[in-house]
Structures are given as C-alpha cells and as structure tokens.
Design a protein around this motif. Sequence first.
Motif, PDB file in Angstrom:
ATOM      1  N   GLY A  36       0.778  -1.235   0.000  1.00 21.87           N
ATOM      2  CA  GLY A  36       0.000   0.000   0.000  1.00 21.87           C
ATOM      3  C   GLY A  36       0.808   1.282   0.000  1.00 21.87           C
ATOM      4  N   VAL A  37       2.130   1.188  -0.024  1.00 18.83           N
ATOM      5  CA  VAL A  37       2.980   2.384  -0.039  1.00 18.83           C
ATOM      6  C   VAL A  37       3.436   2.623  -1.466  1.00 18.83           C
ATOM      7  CG1 VAL A  37       5.141   3.421   0.766  1.00 18.83           C
ATOM      8  CG2 VAL A  37       3.741   2.062   2.335  1.00 18.83           C
ATOM      9  N   THR A  38       2.989   3.721  -2.064  1.00 17.90           N
ATOM     10  CA  THR A  38       3.243   3.958  -3.489  1.00 17.90           C
ATOM     11  C   THR A  38       4.015   5.248  -3.755  1.00 17.90           C
ATOM     12  OG1 THR A  38       1.055   4.977  -3.724  1.00 17.90           O
ATOM     13  CG2 THR A  38       1.254   2.612  -4.235  1.00 17.90           C
ATOM     14  N   ALA A  39       4.693   5.769  -2.747  1.00 15.16           N
ATOM     15  CA  ALA A  39       5.625   6.884  -2.930  1.00 15.16           C
ATOM     16  C   ALA A  39       6.975   6.442  -2.381  1.00 15.16           C
ATOM     17  CB  ALA A  39       5.137   8.133  -2.215  1.00 15.16           C
ATOM     18  N   ILE A  40       8.016   6.608  -3.184  1.00 17.62           N
ATOM     19  CA  ILE A  40       9.343   6.104  -2.833  1.00 17.62           C
ATOM     20  C   ILE A  40      10.386   7.176  -3.081  1.00 17.62           C
ATOM     21  CG2 ILE A  40      11.104   4.370  -3.390  1.00 17.62           C
ATOM     22  CD1 ILE A  40       8.840   2.554  -4.361  1.00 17.62           C
ATOM     23  N   GLU A  41      11.291   7.348  -2.121  1.00 17.55           N
ATOM     24  CA  GLU A  41      12.444   8.233  -2.294  1.00 17.55           C
ATOM     25  C   GLU A  41      13.702   7.371  -2.372  1.00 17.55           C
ATOM     26  OE1 GLU A  41      15.256  11.028   0.479  1.00 17.55           O
ATOM     27  OE2 GLU A  41      13.084  11.179   0.808  1.00 17.55           O
ATOM     28  N   LEU A  42      14.439   7.501  -3.460  1.00 18.91           N
ATOM     29  CA  LEU A  42      15.717   6.815  -3.626  1.00 18.91           C
ATOM     30  C   LEU A  42      16.832   7.805  -3.317  1.00 18.91           C
ATOM     31  CD1 LEU A  42      15.792   3.821  -4.713  1.00 18.91           C
ATOM     32  CD2 LEU A  42      13.725   5.041  -5.355  1.00 18.91           C
ATOM     33  N   THR A  43      17.574   7.564  -2.247  1.00 19.27           N
ATOM     34  CA  THR A  43      18.641   8.494  -1.883  1.00 19.27           C
ATOM     35  C   THR A  43      19.852   8.296  -2.788  1.00 19.27           C
ATOM     36  OG1 THR A  43      19.679   7.009  -0.276  1.00 19.27           O
ATOM     37  CG2 THR A  43      17.885   8.406   0.525  1.00 19.27           C
ATOM     38  N   LEU A  44      20.474   9.404  -3.170  1.00 18.26           N
ATOM     39  CA  LEU A  44      21.662   9.343  -4.030  1.00 18.26           C
ATOM     40  C   LEU A  44      22.916   9.128  -3.188  1.00 18.26           C
ATOM     41  CD1 LEU A  44      21.050  12.162  -6.679  1.00 18.26           C
ATOM     42  CD2 LEU A  44      20.155   9.827  -6.592  1.00 18.26           C
ATOM     43  N   ARG A  45      22.899   8.066  -2.414  1.00 17.41           N
ATOM     44  CA  ARG A  45      24.027   7.762  -1.529  1.00 17.41           C
ATOM     45  C   ARG A  45      24.865   6.604  -2.036  1.00 17.41           C
ATOM     46  NH1 ARG A  45      21.172   8.049   4.498  1.00 17.41           N
ATOM     47  NH2 ARG A  45      20.065  10.031   4.169  1.00 17.41           N
ATOM     48  N   ILE A  56      12.692   1.499 -11.560  1.00 18.76           N
ATOM     49  CA  ILE A  56      11.351   1.610 -10.950  1.00 18.76           C
ATOM     50  C   ILE A  56      10.425   2.394 -11.861  1.00 18.76           C
ATOM     51  CG2 ILE A  56      10.043   2.559  -9.021  1.00 18.76           C
ATOM     52  CD1 ILE A  56      12.476   1.956  -7.242  1.00 18.76           C
ATOM     53  N   ARG A  57      10.931   3.487 -12.391  1.00 21.76           N
ATOM     54  CA  ARG A  57      10.114   4.300 -13.289  1.00 21.76           C
ATOM     55  C   ARG A  57       9.694   3.500 -14.521  1.00 21.76           C
ATOM     56  NH1 ARG A  57       7.174   6.377 -12.509  1.00 21.76           N
ATOM     57  NH2 ARG A  57       7.913   8.186 -11.377  1.00 21.76           N
ATOM     58  N   GLY A  58      10.563   2.656 -15.035  1.00 16.02           N
ATOM     59  CA  GLY A  58      10.266   1.918 -16.247  1.00 16.02           C
ATOM     60  C   GLY A  58       9.460   0.653 -16.056  1.00 16.02           C
ATOM     61  N   GLU A  59       9.491   0.079 -14.834  1.00 21.56           N
ATOM     62  CA  GLU A  59       8.903  -1.248 -14.661  1.00 21.56           C
ATOM     63  C   GLU A  59       7.784  -1.335 -13.625  1.00 21.56           C
ATOM     64  OE1 GLU A  59      11.807  -4.457 -14.411  1.00 21.56           O
ATOM     65  OE2 GLU A  59      13.369  -3.090 -15.138  1.00 21.56           O
ATOM     66  N   VAL A  60       7.601  -0.299 -12.810  1.00 25.45           N
ATOM     67  CA  VAL A  60       6.577  -0.370 -11.759  1.00 25.45           C
ATOM     68  C   VAL A  60       5.558   0.747 -11.975  1.00 25.45           C
ATOM     69  CG1 VAL A  60       6.133  -0.463  -9.283  1.00 25.45           C
ATOM     70  CG2 VAL A  60       8.343  -1.256 -10.179  1.00 25.45           C
ATOM     71  N   GLU A  61       4.348   0.370 -12.313  1.00 22.70           N
ATOM     72  CA  GLU A  61       3.303   1.360 -12.567  1.00 22.70           C
ATOM     73  C   GLU A  61       2.673   1.832 -11.258  1.00 22.70           C
ATOM     74  OE1 GLU A  61       0.422  -0.174 -15.246  1.00 22.70           O
ATOM     75  OE2 GLU A  61       1.831  -0.388 -16.921  1.00 22.70           O
ATOM     76  N   GLY A  62       2.178   3.063 -11.278  1.00 23.12           N
ATOM     77  CA  GLY A  62       1.419   3.578 -10.146  1.00 23.12           C
ATOM     78  C   GLY A  62       2.242   3.968  -8.948  1.00 23.12           C
ATOM     79  N   VAL A  63       3.537   4.216  -9.157  1.00 25.89           N
ATOM     80  CA  VAL A  63       4.416   4.603  -8.056  1.00 25.89           C
ATOM     81  C   VAL A  63       5.012   5.979  -8.337  1.00 25.89           C
ATOM     82  CG1 VAL A  63       6.569   4.063  -6.863  1.00 25.89           C
ATOM     83  CG2 VAL A  63       4.972   2.236  -7.424  1.00 25.89           C
ATOM     84  N   THR A  64       4.989   6.837  -7.341  1.00 23.86           N
ATOM     85  CA  THR A  64       5.633   8.145  -7.434  1.00 23.86           C
ATOM     86  C   THR A  64       7.065   8.010  -6.923  1.00 23.86           C
ATOM     87  OG1 THR A  64       3.526   9.287  -7.085  1.00 23.86           O
ATOM     88  CG2 THR A  64       5.534  10.559  -6.690  1.00 23.86           C
ATOM     89  N   VAL A  65       8.027   8.446  -7.735  1.00 25.62           N
ATOM     90  CA  VAL A  65       9.437   8.230  -7.411  1.00 25.62           C
ATOM     91  C   VAL A  65      10.150   9.561  -7.199  1.00 25.62           C
ATOM     92  CG1 VAL A  65      11.602   7.166  -8.131  1.00 25.62           C
ATOM     93  CG2 VAL A  65       9.425   6.151  -8.820  1.00 25.62           C
ATOM     94  N   ALA A  66      10.802   9.682  -6.054  1.00 23.25           N
ATOM     95  CA  ALA A  66      11.585  10.882  -5.739  1.00 23.25           C
ATOM     96  C   ALA A  66      13.062  10.528  -5.664  1.00 23.25           C
ATOM     97  CB  ALA A  66      11.140  11.470  -4.406  1.00 23.25           C
ATOM     98  N   ALA A  67      13.886  11.518  -5.911  1.00 26.73           N
ATOM     99  CA  ALA A  67      15.320  11.389  -5.678  1.00 26.73           C
ATOM    100  C   ALA A  67      15.652  12.141  -4.401  1.00 26.73           C
ATOM    101  CB  ALA A  67      16.113  11.968  -6.846  1.00 26.73           C
ATOM    102  N   GLY A  68      16.385  11.487  -3.503  1.00 30.91           N
ATOM    103  CA  GLY A  68      16.768  12.131  -2.250  1.00 30.91           C
ATOM    104  C   GLY A  68      18.268  12.381  -2.191  1.00 30.91           C
ATOM    105  N   THR A  69      18.673  13.180  -1.211  1.00 33.74           N
ATOM    106  CA  THR A  69      20.080  13.533  -1.023  1.00 33.74           C
ATOM    107  C   THR A  69      20.653  14.171  -2.299  1.00 33.74           C
ATOM    108  OG1 THR A  69      20.178  11.485   0.298  1.00 33.74           O
ATOM    109  CG2 THR A  69      22.185  12.768   0.135  1.00 33.74           C
ATOM    110  N   VAL A  70      19.868  15.050  -2.903  1.00 34.32           N
ATOM    111  CA  VAL A  70      20.329  15.796  -4.079  1.00 34.32           C
ATOM    112  C   VAL A  70      21.094  17.020  -3.563  1.00 34.32           C
ATOM    113  CG1 VAL A  70      19.636  17.001  -6.185  1.00 34.32           C
ATOM    114  CG2 VAL A  70      18.377  14.977  -5.430  1.00 34.32           C
ATOM    115  N   LEU A  71      22.403  16.988  -3.700  1.00 29.49           N
ATOM    116  CA  LEU A  71      23.273  17.961  -3.047  1.00 29.49           C
ATOM    117  C   LEU A  71      23.961  18.929  -4.004  1.00 29.49           C
ATOM    118  CD1 LEU A  71      25.057  15.528  -0.548  1.00 29.49           C
ATOM    119  CD2 LEU A  71      22.966  16.860  -0.174  1.00 29.49           C
ATOM    120  N   LYS A  72      23.971  18.596  -5.308  1.00 25.58           N
ATOM    121  CA  LYS A  72      24.697  19.413  -6.278  1.00 25.58           C
ATOM    122  C   LYS A  72      23.805  19.730  -7.480  1.00 25.58           C
ATOM    123  CE  LYS A  72      29.122  17.237  -5.121  1.00 25.58           C
ATOM    124  NZ  LYS A  72      30.281  16.461  -5.646  1.00 25.58           N
TER     125      LYS A  72
END
Length: 211
Positions: A36-45, A56-72
């Motif tokens: 039931g969790v459909t929002a995901i943050e992938l940290t750039l670590r 994830i963007r290409g293969e998993v439908e219905g999920v909102t994808v964020a990038a985390g630890t964006v420092l530059k």
Amino acid sequence: MANIRKIIEEKKIIAVLTIDNAKDAVPVANALKAGGVTAIELTLRTPAALEAIRRIRGEVEGVTVAAGTVLKPEQVKQVVEAGADFAVSPGINPRVVKAAQDAGLFFGPGIMTPSEIEMALELDCTLLKFFPAGTTGGLKHLNAMAAPYKHLGVKFIPLGGITCANVKEILSDKLIAGVGGSWLAKPDVINSGNFAEIERLAREVTEVIKG
C-alpha cells in the motif's frame, strides 16, 4: 509541479530507500506497492541510485518516485533524466533549488531552523523536508518554529524518528503534508532479499494510517 504536493498529501508516507544494488529496486518497489505504499524516495548515496530510479520508473506502474540527497546542481539533471517525479535534500542549497526550478523539477529542501524556512520561502519553496525530525524536538519543535510562517501555507515532510507507533499522530498535525519512512525498507533487509518483510511493514503502516 503543484500536483506533487497534492500527491504527497494523498499518499501520506514516502518510503525512503538506500539501494546498494540496482537489481533490488523493482522487487522493493513492488513489495512496497503490494503493502500500500506507493511513494518512494531513492537516496543518491550509492552508485546504484540513478539506475534504481530508472528501473522503478520503467517497470513499476502507479508509483511516485523521488530522488533524495540531491546535493549538487549537476545531480538535478541526472535525476530528471532518470525519471524522478520530484527531489528532496537534507539541507537547503540555493544553487540546487534554482537548478531544480530551471529544470521544472519539484524540489523540497531540508530545514531545521527558522532562518532556513525563510531562505526556502525566499526561493518560493513551501513544501519542506524537516530533517532530522527525531533529534530536534519533533512536532513540538516544529510547531513552535513554524508558527510565524503558518499563514504562508508552508507544510513539512518530517524524516527521522518516524515509526509505525507515532506516524498517525504526526500525520494528524496540520503542518504535515506527509512523512518519510526509512524503517520500511532498511538496507540490510533489502540486501538480504527479504521483500516479504518489506511488504509486511508497508501493509502495517498503511493499515495504521487508514485506521
């Protein structure tokens, strides 16, 4: 970009992941989605982060994808190309925020002081990451700190110290748009391939939030 804030408020919880191996990205996302969790943050670590976003963007439908630890600023272009829906950072760097705005990428900078809230508002950011929430006084601190800015429509995504036991209380606060959940898929659980446990934790928190 305004839709991202609405999406976060509807989804309520963002699973925060650090992926060591891109092959785990899709199984983790599917497990979270099944729970039931459909929002995901992938940290750039890790070096695998951008590829994990792409998969994830290409293969998993219905999920909102964020990038985390964006420092530059240059990372903004990378996460846009990878397909991220929005991005966040642990702190606030005006150069990164400006790069995201120029790229049309919704960006939530991190804050933990009134001065940082004012810097974010000056940059037209009204959805802010409150980090680290657990060690800086939690909701009590946030409500005191944010009181002078409530009339400006600012909202927060706390990360750090959030658990299944306190998530419903935190989400009930009017200042909160959603929360970050780093306990839902810890690196050791991902690396062990225990996707059933990730689904269980996702389902548990989803039921708590709905209950």
